[in-house]
Design a protein around this motif. Structure first.
Motif, PDB file in Angstrom:
ATOM      1  N   SER A 186       1.016  -1.100   0.234  1.00 39.63           N
ATOM      2  CA  SER A 186      -0.187   0.336   0.245  1.00 39.63           C
ATOM      3  C   SER A 186       0.784   1.148   0.132  1.00 39.63           C
ATOM      4  O   SER A 186      -0.306   2.048  -0.346  1.00 39.63           O
ATOM      5  CB  SER A 186      -0.916  -0.164   1.252  1.00 39.63           C
ATOM      6  N   LEU A 187       2.096   1.225   0.085  1.00 37.52           N
ATOM      7  CA  LEU A 187       3.072   2.369   0.306  1.00 37.52           C
ATOM      8  C   LEU A 187       3.340   2.667  -1.090  1.00 37.52           C
ATOM      9  O   LEU A 187       4.487   1.422  -2.549  1.00 37.52           O
ATOM     10  CB  LEU A 187       4.336   2.124   1.084  1.00 37.52           C
ATOM     11  N   SER A 188       3.203   3.616  -1.347  1.00 36.31           N
ATOM     12  CA  SER A 188       4.708   4.155  -2.372  1.00 36.31           C
ATOM     13  C   SER A 188       5.694   4.634  -2.590  1.00 36.31           C
ATOM     14  O   SER A 188       5.989   4.698  -1.502  1.00 36.31           O
ATOM     15  CB  SER A 188       3.960   5.020  -3.538  1.00 36.31           C
ATOM     16  N   PHE A 234       9.201  10.388   1.681  1.00 41.13           N
ATOM     17  CA  PHE A 234       8.548  11.874   2.746  1.00 41.13           C
ATOM     18  C   PHE A 234       7.799  11.656   4.351  1.00 41.13           C
ATOM     19  O   PHE A 234       7.619  12.784   4.692  1.00 41.13           O
ATOM     20  CB  PHE A 234       7.745  12.616   1.497  1.00 41.13           C
ATOM     21  N   ASP A 235       6.844  10.743   3.901  1.00 44.41           N
ATOM     22  CA  ASP A 235       6.684  10.618   5.489  1.00 44.41           C
ATOM     23  C   ASP A 235       7.096   9.208   6.020  1.00 44.41           C
ATOM     24  O   ASP A 235       7.355   9.511   7.043  1.00 44.41           O
ATOM     25  CB  ASP A 235       5.124   8.932   5.118  1.00 44.41           C
ATOM     26  N   LEU A 236       8.057   8.412   5.663  1.00 45.30           N
ATOM     27  CA  LEU A 236       8.671   7.575   6.336  1.00 45.30           C
ATOM     28  C   LEU A 236      10.462   7.517   5.992  1.00 45.30           C
ATOM     29  O   LEU A 236      11.034   7.560   6.826  1.00 45.30           O
ATOM     30  CB  LEU A 236       8.917   6.350   6.239  1.00 45.30           C
ATOM     31  N   LYS A 237      10.321   9.138   5.728  1.00 46.77           N
ATOM     32  CA  LYS A 237      12.304   9.324   6.106  1.00 46.77           C
ATOM     33  C   LYS A 237      13.357   8.219   6.038  1.00 46.77           C
ATOM     34  O   LYS A 237      14.652   8.375   6.138  1.00 46.77           O
ATOM     35  CB  LYS A 237      12.265  10.532   6.662  1.00 46.77           C
ATOM     36  N   ILE A 238      12.948   7.458   4.850  1.00 47.99           N
ATOM     37  CA  ILE A 238      14.145   6.243   4.202  1.00 47.99           C
ATOM     38  C   ILE A 238      14.420   6.694   3.065  1.00 47.99           C
ATOM     39  O   ILE A 238      13.720   7.384   1.512  1.00 47.99           O
ATOM     40  CB  ILE A 238      13.132   5.356   4.176  1.00 47.99           C
ATOM     41  N   PRO A 239      16.061   7.176   3.404  1.00 49.77           N
ATOM     42  CA  PRO A 239      16.231   7.144   1.677  1.00 49.77           C
ATOM     43  C   PRO A 239      16.874   6.876   0.904  1.00 49.77           C
ATOM     44  O   PRO A 239      17.636   7.361  -0.576  1.00 49.77           O
ATOM     45  CB  PRO A 239      18.042   8.118   2.367  1.00 49.77           C
TER      46      PRO A 239
END
Length: 237
Positions: free
Chosen positions: A124-126, A132-137
């Motif tokens: 369900s995650l884009s 931007f939401d989870l701040k995973i680079p």
């Protein structure tokens, strides 16, 4: 692909609704029991499925401290379920302890060990939400690969991923590393909240071991006809 590799979710709220759906689709051999139904009915629905000689994918997506996920994994293994999910983001120690606990639980109950598989990135995650939401680079495919490799190094038998990551994960983790793919939608179905979906034929061609296909079947006006339509589509792939 044998039809036993299509997993149908029992995404209903009650035991009565679950039994009704199982009765409508006697040809289905592999069912997924998720959080809503398991919280509602406990292990009862798992027992019902096992009594009917069905395979069970217990999709609890465990996510907690190492000791807690180990205890939950040990308990789940005693039910004799075939697959159990845990979030890879629990970390390496939790993954290792959960896998060890599975073996202990199965041995204590005299059942075959459950295969523990890791959630890489929820379908369900884009890519945008990951950044931007989870701040995973990391880019989403790279992050999914890192989660799968950590799971494999921790002893887990496979991972859950979107069909879009299957080819890369098979190439890096090997053909024996089990890949279960939700986010599979036939051409005639709506994608719903799945951001990274593919058709059954596409997912199979890329190397998916199991396909999780829910609403196109279970929410159809005629679930049996929808199941058969998907089976025909796969057979022609």
């Amino acid at each position: 692909m044998p039809l036993s590799q299509i997993i149908v979710p029992l995404d209903v709220a009650t035991e009565t609704d679950a039994i009704a759906l199982i009765d409508k689709l006697p040809e289905v051999t592999f069912w997924k029991v998720g959080l809503e139904l398991f919280v509602s009915t406990g292990a009862k629905v798992v027992k019902i499925l096992k009594e009917r000689q069905k395979q069970v994918f217990l999709d609890l997506k465990l996510h907690d401290i190492p000791n807690t996920v180990a205890g939950a994994s040990r308990a789940a293994a005693r039910y004799g379920v075939d697959l159990l999910t845990i979030h890879s983001t629990c970390g390496r120690e939790a993954l290792k302890l959960a896998h060890k606990a599975i073996q202990q639980g199965a041995q204590e109950s005299g059942v075959a060990p459950t295969r523990l598989i890791a959630i890489t990135v929820l379908t369900s995650l884009s890519s945008r939400q990951l950044a931007f939401d989870l701040k995973i680079p990391l880019e989403l495919p790279e992050y999914a690969l890192q989660m799968a490799l950590m799971a494999q190094e921790s002893g887990l038998e496979g991972a859950v991923c979107s069909p879009q990551e299957v080819a890369q994960l098979k190439d890096s983790c090997g053909k024996d590393f089990l890949l279960v793919c939700p986010g599979v939608r036939p051409t005639w179905a709506e994608t719903g909240d799945q951001k990274r979906s593919m058709t059954p034929a596409q997912a199979i061609a890329l190397g998916a071991d199991y396909l999780v296909i829910g609403r196109p079947i279970t929410a159809a006006a005629d679930p049996k006809a929808a199941w058969q339509r998907i089976c025909d589509e796969i057979a022609q792939a």
